[in-house]
Design a protein around this motif. Sequence first.
Motif, PDB file in Angstrom:
ATOM      1  N   ALA A  49       8.667   3.085  -1.976  1.00 29.64           N
ATOM      2  CA  ALA A  49       7.319   3.375  -2.464  1.00 29.64           C
ATOM      3  C   ALA A  49       6.445   3.977  -1.380  1.00 29.64           C
ATOM      4  CB  ALA A  49       6.684   2.106  -3.019  1.00 29.64           C
TER       5      ALA A  49
ATOM      6  N   VAL B 277       4.721   5.325  -5.875  1.00 28.99           N
ATOM      7  CA  VAL B 277       4.944   4.147  -6.710  1.00 28.99           C
ATOM      8  C   VAL B 277       6.142   4.339  -7.624  1.00 28.99           C
ATOM      9  CG1 VAL B 277       3.940   2.692  -8.515  1.00 28.99           C
ATOM     10  CG2 VAL B 277       2.508   3.498  -6.643  1.00 28.99           C
TER      11      VAL B 277
ATOM     12  N   TRP C   1       3.795  -1.058  -6.326  1.00 33.89           N
ATOM     13  CA  TRP C   1       2.426  -0.565  -6.493  1.00 33.89           C
ATOM     14  C   TRP C   1       1.617  -0.756  -5.215  1.00 33.89           C
ATOM     15  CZ3 TRP C   1      -2.464  -2.675  -6.245  1.00 33.89           C
ATOM     16  CH2 TRP C   1      -3.487  -1.859  -6.732  1.00 33.89           C
TER      17      TRP C   1
ATOM     18  N   GLY D 119       2.780   1.726  -2.611  1.00 30.67           N
ATOM     19  CA  GLY D 119       2.308   3.064  -2.949  1.00 30.67           C
ATOM     20  C   GLY D 119       0.820   3.212  -2.725  1.00 30.67           C
ATOM     21  N   TRP D 120       0.070   2.179  -3.063  1.00 28.45           N
ATOM     22  CA  TRP D 120      -1.384   2.198  -2.836  1.00 28.45           C
ATOM     23  C   TRP D 120      -1.683   2.315  -1.342  1.00 28.45           C
ATOM     24  CZ3 TRP D 120      -4.564  -1.015  -0.008  1.00 28.45           C
ATOM     25  CH2 TRP D 120      -5.931  -0.889  -0.230  1.00 28.45           C
TER      26      TRP D 120
END
Length: 214
Positions: free
Chosen positions: A32, A37, A172, A175-176
Amino acid sequence: MPDTTHLLMFIAAGWLLNLTPGPDVLYIVSSALKSGVRAGIVAALGIVSGCFVHVFAAALGVGALLAASSTAFTVLKWVGAAYLMWMGVKLLRTKGGSSVVPTAAQREPANLGRIFRQGFLTNVLNPKVALFFLAFVPQFIAPGTENKVTAFLLLGLLFNLNSLPINFGYAWLAGWASRRVGTVQRAMHWMDRAAGVMFIGFGLKLALSDNPSR
């Protein structure tokens, strides 16, 4: 199937186990961070697919074979260890790029098929996953259950589906972080090196481990 109380205990235990960092979490997070994501989610799906193989194998008695046969366990253990260390060396040999990670618009499309396959193999080639299911799941099957194989498969299915929110959450968050945290972005070209060292460490740990059923 267990009663409601034991079923809730099973779900809670599964969440706690999936929250524990290991090769699976590392692979999801690194995928990721590098490719977004979606890549992390695909990595998680590959890992869960590998878990399904172990659930069916354990239900059909392959897990019992690995527990009983030191030769079978050793062969699969060394194959899995070699694969983990190969992934680690491959990551260590990745050429460093710019000190700033490309934005989502600048990234090259991730090879999702390759990411899925690597996640799948990371799990399938680890015999301790099969032994884990063989040791963990039967604890929640009532002694008087008529069809224990069906109960085992249903609980294994529940465990794997139960892991998806945790794994997707890791994807997530990673990725964030790669999109929004500047410090993480500037340090990302070291991620492959750190992940490589950790994968080699996981491979060595697996190679040096004994059959947990002994």
